[in-house]
Scaffold this motif. Structure first.
Motif, PDB file in Angstrom:
ATOM      1  N   ALA A 131       0.807  -1.224   0.000  1.00 20.83           N
ATOM      2  CA  ALA A 131       0.000   0.000   0.000  1.00 20.83           C
ATOM      3  C   ALA A 131       0.838   1.271   0.000  1.00 20.83           C
ATOM      4  N   ARG A 132       2.158   1.164   0.216  1.00 22.54           N
ATOM      5  CA  ARG A 132       3.007   2.357   0.283  1.00 22.54           C
ATOM      6  C   ARG A 132       3.668   2.615  -1.073  1.00 22.54           C
ATOM      7  N   ARG A 133       3.604   3.879  -1.508  1.00 22.29           N
ATOM      8  CA  ARG A 133       4.258   4.270  -2.751  1.00 22.29           C
ATOM      9  C   ARG A 133       5.774   4.188  -2.580  1.00 22.29           C
ATOM     10  N   PHE A 134       6.470   3.711  -3.602  1.00 26.76           N
ATOM     11  CA  PHE A 134       7.923   3.664  -3.565  1.00 26.76           C
ATOM     12  C   PHE A 134       8.502   5.067  -3.778  1.00 26.76           C
ATOM     13  N   ASP A 135       9.528   5.391  -3.013  1.00 30.74           N
ATOM     14  CA  ASP A 135      10.317   6.598  -3.250  1.00 30.74           C
ATOM     15  C   ASP A 135      11.397   6.236  -4.264  1.00 30.74           C
ATOM     16  N   LEU A 136      11.157   6.544  -5.514  1.00 26.73           N
ATOM     17  CA  LEU A 136      12.018   6.054  -6.587  1.00 26.73           C
ATOM     18  C   LEU A 136      13.418   6.643  -6.546  1.00 26.73           C
ATOM     19  N   SER A 137      13.566   7.798  -5.905  1.00 25.37           N
ATOM     20  CA  SER A 137      14.880   8.442  -5.891  1.00 25.37           C
ATOM     21  C   SER A 137      15.754   7.982  -4.728  1.00 25.37           C
ATOM     22  N   ALA A 138      15.141   7.412  -3.692  1.00 32.84           N
ATOM     23  CA  ALA A 138      15.924   7.099  -2.494  1.00 32.84           C
ATOM     24  C   ALA A 138      15.757   5.689  -1.985  1.00 32.84           C
ATOM     25  N   GLU A 139      14.694   5.012  -2.367  1.00 35.39           N
ATOM     26  CA  GLU A 139      14.375   3.706  -1.771  1.00 35.39           C
ATOM     27  C   GLU A 139      14.732   2.570  -2.717  1.00 35.39           C
ATOM     28  N   PRO A 140      15.345   1.496  -2.210  1.00 37.45           N
ATOM     29  CA  PRO A 140      15.546   0.321  -3.070  1.00 37.45           C
ATOM     30  C   PRO A 140      14.187  -0.157  -3.590  1.00 37.45           C
ATOM     31  N   PRO A 141      14.108  -0.588  -4.848  1.00 35.54           N
ATOM     32  CA  PRO A 141      12.810  -0.937  -5.442  1.00 35.54           C
ATOM     33  C   PRO A 141      12.351  -2.355  -5.105  1.00 35.54           C
ATOM     34  N   LEU A 142      12.724  -2.828  -3.927  1.00 39.23           N
ATOM     35  CA  LEU A 142      12.310  -4.162  -3.499  1.00 39.23           C
ATOM     36  C   LEU A 142      12.111  -4.143  -1.989  1.00 39.23           C
ATOM     37  N   ARG A 143      10.925  -4.603  -1.564  1.00 43.93           N
ATOM     38  CA  ARG A 143      10.639  -4.768  -0.143  1.00 43.93           C
ATOM     39  C   ARG A 143      10.445  -6.257   0.129  1.00 43.93           C
ATOM     40  N   VAL A 144      11.047  -6.729   1.223  1.00 50.07           N
ATOM     41  CA  VAL A 144      10.999  -8.157   1.533  1.00 50.07           C
ATOM     42  C   VAL A 144      10.624  -8.326   3.001  1.00 50.07           C
ATOM     43  N   ALA A 145       9.753  -9.283   3.258  1.00 52.29           N
ATOM     44  CA  ALA A 145       9.419  -9.657   4.636  1.00 52.29           C
ATOM     45  C   ALA A 145       9.422 -11.172   4.740  1.00 52.29           C
ATOM     46  N   VAL A 146       9.863 -11.673   5.869  1.00 47.84           N
ATOM     47  CA  VAL A 146       9.861 -13.106   6.142  1.00 47.84           C
ATOM     48  C   VAL A 146       8.920 -13.358   7.318  1.00 47.84           C
ATOM     49  N   ILE A 147       8.074 -14.347   7.169  1.00 44.15           N
ATOM     50  CA  ILE A 147       7.133 -14.730   8.215  1.00 44.15           C
ATOM     51  C   ILE A 147       7.638 -16.013   8.852  1.00 44.15           C
ATOM     52  N   THR A 148       7.770 -15.970  10.180  1.00 38.95           N
ATOM     53  CA  THR A 148       8.262 -17.148  10.895  1.00 38.95           C
ATOM     54  C   THR A 148       7.202 -17.663  11.855  1.00 38.95           C
ATOM     55  N   GLU A 149       7.260 -18.951  12.121  1.00 39.74           N
ATOM     56  CA  GLU A 149       6.518 -19.571  13.213  1.00 39.74           C
ATOM     57  C   GLU A 149       7.559 -20.002  14.230  1.00 39.74           C
ATOM     58  N   GLY A 150       7.570 -19.301  15.353  1.00 40.21           N
ATOM     59  CA  GLY A 150       8.695 -19.468  16.249  1.00 40.21           C
ATOM     60  C   GLY A 150       9.904 -18.847  15.580  1.00 40.21           C
ATOM     61  N   ASP A 151      10.963 -19.626  15.443  1.00 36.15           N
ATOM     62  CA  ASP A 151      12.154 -19.147  14.748  1.00 36.15           C
ATOM     63  C   ASP A 151      12.304 -19.772  13.363  1.00 36.15           C
ATOM     64  N   VAL A 152      11.254 -20.437  12.884  1.00 37.16           N
ATOM     65  CA  VAL A 152      11.339 -21.157  11.607  1.00 37.16           C
ATOM     66  C   VAL A 152      10.690 -20.320  10.507  1.00 37.16           C
ATOM     67  N   PRO A 153      11.437 -19.871   9.486  1.00 38.26           N
ATOM     68  CA  PRO A 153      10.846 -19.122   8.375  1.00 38.26           C
ATOM     69  C   PRO A 153       9.885 -20.007   7.573  1.00 38.26           C
ATOM     70  N   ARG A 154       8.676 -19.502   7.358  1.00 37.39           N
ATOM     71  CA  ARG A 154       7.666 -20.256   6.631  1.00 37.39           C
ATOM     72  C   ARG A 154       7.338 -19.652   5.268  1.00 37.39           C
ATOM     73  N   GLN A 155       7.265 -18.325   5.215  1.00 35.49           N
ATOM     74  CA  GLN A 155       6.886 -17.662   3.971  1.00 35.49           C
ATOM     75  C   GLN A 155       7.711 -16.404   3.787  1.00 35.49           C
TER      76      GLN A 155
END
Length: 562
Positions: A123-147
C-alpha cells in the motif's frame, strides 16, 4: 500481534552505472509517481522450503539483487519531470544492503500474517529516488521461516520480468545454481534504444498512434455516467471452457490466426456489437519481447498497443483476419516515447474535442505450450463462470487471459456503471460461445445476438454520431454549461464527413479558444460528451432552436471557431 525485527541482505559484485531511462521505464516512472500504489506495486507471497533459515533467506535475497541491476536502481530527477522524465537518469548501485522485515506469527498464523505484511508493504508508494525498489518480509513460526513476501513496482519489472525474477528466486532458495544472466540490463536497453534504427522505429510508432487516434471512436462503452472515479474497485468474472480451447485450435488451422488474436477478435466483435459501431478500438498490453535476447530481461518493456478491430466484414472469419493484421501492426508500433505520445494525445484531443481513456484493455498473460486442465467436454457449450471478489484496476473493462491451451481461462473486469453485471456475464460467456461456434464454421455477424444474447445498446433521442463517436447532446450541453459562465446553446449540424458538427452559441466574456480549452478541461470522466467544433460568441445567445438559424449560417460560413 506479531514481533517485527530485521535481518540484512548484502549484495555486490556489480559496478556503479548511470545513464538515461528506457522508454518503458520513463512510462512506468510517470505512472508510479501519479497512480495509486495499489495499481503500480506487485505483491508476491512464496512458501519457503523446509529447513530454510533466516540466513538462507538473506543470502538468497542478496544473490537475487546482485544478479539484476533493476533491483538496485534508483531514479534521479523524476519528481521534477513527472510530465515527461526526459532529463531523469537511472543510477545502479554496485553494492549495498537491503533490510528484510522478520515478522513472528502466532501459532499457526503464518498465512494470515503473510497477507497482512503483503498488504502493508504493497500500500506504500515507492520513493524512486531514495528507496531500493524491493521490499521483503519473512514470516516465521517461532524461529522457523515459513513464507517470504516480495513487493516491487512496475518501474522495476513488467509481468514477464517479474516471472523471470521469481523463477530465479525459486532456484536460488532451493539451492540450485541459477543460470548465468545473459539478458541485457536496463541501461543496456536504454543505450540500444538510442541507436538510429531504434529512434526511427519509435518515431514510426508515434505516427501510427496519431493516425489511429485521429479516426477511432473515443469510447466503446459510451454511456451517460460520470466516470471520474478514483478507487476503481471492479467486479471480476472468471470464465473457463475446455471446448473453447479446442475450438481455438480449429480456428487457427482454418484461418491461420493465433489463439490470442482469436480471443481478441471475439472480444472486439461482441463489444462492438453492443456499442453499434463499425470499429472497436482495444488497448492490448504488448510484452515487447520479440527479440530472443529480451525474453529473460528483468525490467519494464510492456507498453500499450492500440488495436482497432474492424467490424465491417460480414462474418467472423473476416473479423479474425482483420484482427490479426491490426494486432501485428499495433504490436510493431508499441515501443515509443511516452511523453511524446502524451503530447500527441493532447493535440488530437484538442483537434477532435474528445478525451481518450483506457476503455477496453486486453492483457494476454498466457504461456504458449503450457496447457491447463484437460478432459472430456461436458454438455456443449462447456462454459463455467463465477464472480470473484472486487479488486482495483484503472480500466472500464479489461479481459485478462490466463490460459489458452487445454482450457481457456480468462477474467473479465467490468465497471458496472458502464457494463452491468448481467451484461458483463453475457460478454464474458459470449466470447466463449462465439469461439466454440467458430471452431466448426464461419459465423455470420448477424448471428451474434442470437448466439450470445448481446444486442446493440438502445440510445434514445439526442444521441448522435459525431466524428465516429456516440455523443449524447444533453451531456454536451451540460459540459458547456459547467465549463463556461453565461448562457449558451449547442446545436448539431449535419456534416458529410463527421456525421454531425456541434456548434456552440455563447453569451459570455470569453473567446472561442478559451471556451474550447474550458470544455476540454471538464471532459475527463464524461464518457458521452465531446467539446463542440465551433464557438460563436454573441451579445445575446439564441434562446431556442427557432431563433438559431442566423447564427448557424454564420458559423458554417465562417468555418471553425476554435
Amino acid at each position: 500481534m506479531s514481533d517485527v525485527r530485521h535481518v540484512t541482505a548484502r549484495f555486490g559484485g556489480g559496478r556503479p552505472r548511470v545513464g538515461p531511462l528506457t522508454m518503458a521505464q520513463a512510462n512506468m516512472v510517470r505512472c508510479v509517481l501519479t497512480d495509486p500504489p495499489e495499481h503500480m506495486n506487485y505483491r508476491i507471497i512464496r512458501d519457503l522450503p523446509p529447513d530454510t533459515t533466516l540466513r538462507d533467506v538473506a543470502e538468497a535475497v542478496g544473490l537475487l539483487v546482485s544478479r539484476h541491476e533493476s533491483l538496485r536502481t534508483t531514479f534521479e530527477g523524476v519528481e521534477a519531470a513527472a510530465d515527461g522524465p526526459a532529463g531523469a537518469v537511472q543510477r545502479v548501485t554496485a553494492e549495498g544492503e537491503l533490510l528484510i522485515e522478520v515478522r513472528r506469527a502466532p501459532h499457526q498464523g503464518a498465512v494470515d500474517l503473510a497477507e497482512q505484511a503483503a498488504a502493508s508493504l504493497h500500500a506504500r508508494r515507492f520513493d524512486l529516488s531514495a528507496e531500493p525498489p524491493l521490499r521483503v518480509a519473512v514470516i516465521t513460526e517461532g524461529d522457523v521461516p515459513r513464507q517470504v513476501v516480495f513487493v516491487t513496482t512496475h518501474s522495476t519489472a513488467d509481468a514477464v520480468g517479474l516471472a523471470v525474477l521469481l523463477a530465479d528466486w525459486d532456484s536460488i532458495i532451493d539451492g540450485k545454481p541459477p543460470e548465468p544472466v545473459t539478458a541485457p540490463q536496463p541501461l543496456d536497453v536504454a543505450e540500444a534504444e538510442r541507436s538510429p534504427a531504434s529512434v526511427r522505429r519509435a518515431g514510426a510508432a508515434l505516427r501510427y498512434w496519431e493516425t489511429q487516434l485521429r479516426r477511432i471512436p473515443r469510447s466503446t462503452l459510451t454511456v451517460t455516467v460520470d466516470d471520474s472515479r478514483t478507487d476503481w474497485m471492479l467486479p471480476r468474472l472468471r470464465v473457463r471452457s475446455i471446448s473453447a480451447a479446442r475450438a481455438l485450435g480449429l480456428i487457427g488451422a482454418r484461418t491461420g490466426v493465433s489463439r490470442s488474436a482469436a480471443v481478441l477478435a471475439a472480444l472486439g466483435a461482441l463489444a462492438g456489437l453492443r456499442n453499434g459501431q463499425p470499429a472497436c478500438p482495444i488497448i492490448s498490453i504488448s510484452a515487447n519481447r520479440f527479440r530472443p535476447e529480451l525474453r529473460d530481461y528483468v525490467g519494464p518493456l510492456a507498453q500499450d498497443a492500440l488495436i482497432p478491430i474492424d467490424l465491417t466484414e460480414p462474418s467472423f472469419d473476416g473479423v479474425l483476419l482483420a484482427a490479426r493484421a491490426a494486432s501485428l501492426a499495433a504490436y510493431q508500433n508499441s515501443r515509443f516515447d511516452s511523453a511524446s505520445l502524451v503530447q500527441i494525445m493532447e493535440e488530437v484531443s484538442r483537434s477532435r474535442g474528445v478525451f481518450f481513456a483506457r476503455d477496453i484493455v486486453f492483457n494476454d498473460m498466457s504461456v504458449p505450450g503450457r496447457p491447463g486442465r484437460t478432459g472430456p467436454d461436458g454438455t456443449p457449450p462447456d462454459i463455467r463462470s463465477a464472480w470473484l471478489p472486487e479488486a482495483t484496476l484503472p480500466a472500464r473493462v479489461s479481459l485478462w487471459v490466463h490460459r489458452l491451451e487445454g482450457e481457456v481461462d480468462v477474467t473479465l473486469w467490468a465497471d458496472p456503471r458502464c457494463l452491468p453485471r448481467a451484461d458483463a456475464q453475457a460478454l464474458g460467456e459470449g466470447v466463449m460461445r462465439l469461439l466454440i461456434e467458430a471452431g466448426g464454421r464461419d459465423v455470420g455477424l448477424t448471428e451474434l445476438s442470437a448466439l450470445t444474447g448481446i444486442t446493440p445498446e438502445k440510445r434514445g433521442e439526442g444521441w448522435l454520431t459525431v466524428d465516429s463517436c456516440w455523443v449524447d447532446l444533453a451531456a454536451v450541453r451540460r459540459l458547456v454549461a459547467d465549463a463556461v459562465d453565461g448562457p449558451g446553446l449547442v446545436v448539431p449540424v449535419p456534416d458529410e464527413r463527421l456525421g454531425h458538427r456541434l456548434v456552440c452559441y455563447l453569451n459570455a466574456e470569453t473567446t472561442p479558444h478559451d471556451a474550447h480549452s474550458a470544455c476540454l478541461a471538464m471532459s475527463p470522466g464524461r464518457m458521452s460528451a465531446i467539446a463542440p467544433h465551433h464557438y460563436v460568441i454573441c451579445s445575446s445567445a439564441p434562446a431556442d432552436l427557432g431563433s438559431v438559424r442566423a447564427w448557424r449560417d454564420r458559423a458554417l460560413t465562417e468555418g471553425p471557431g476554435r
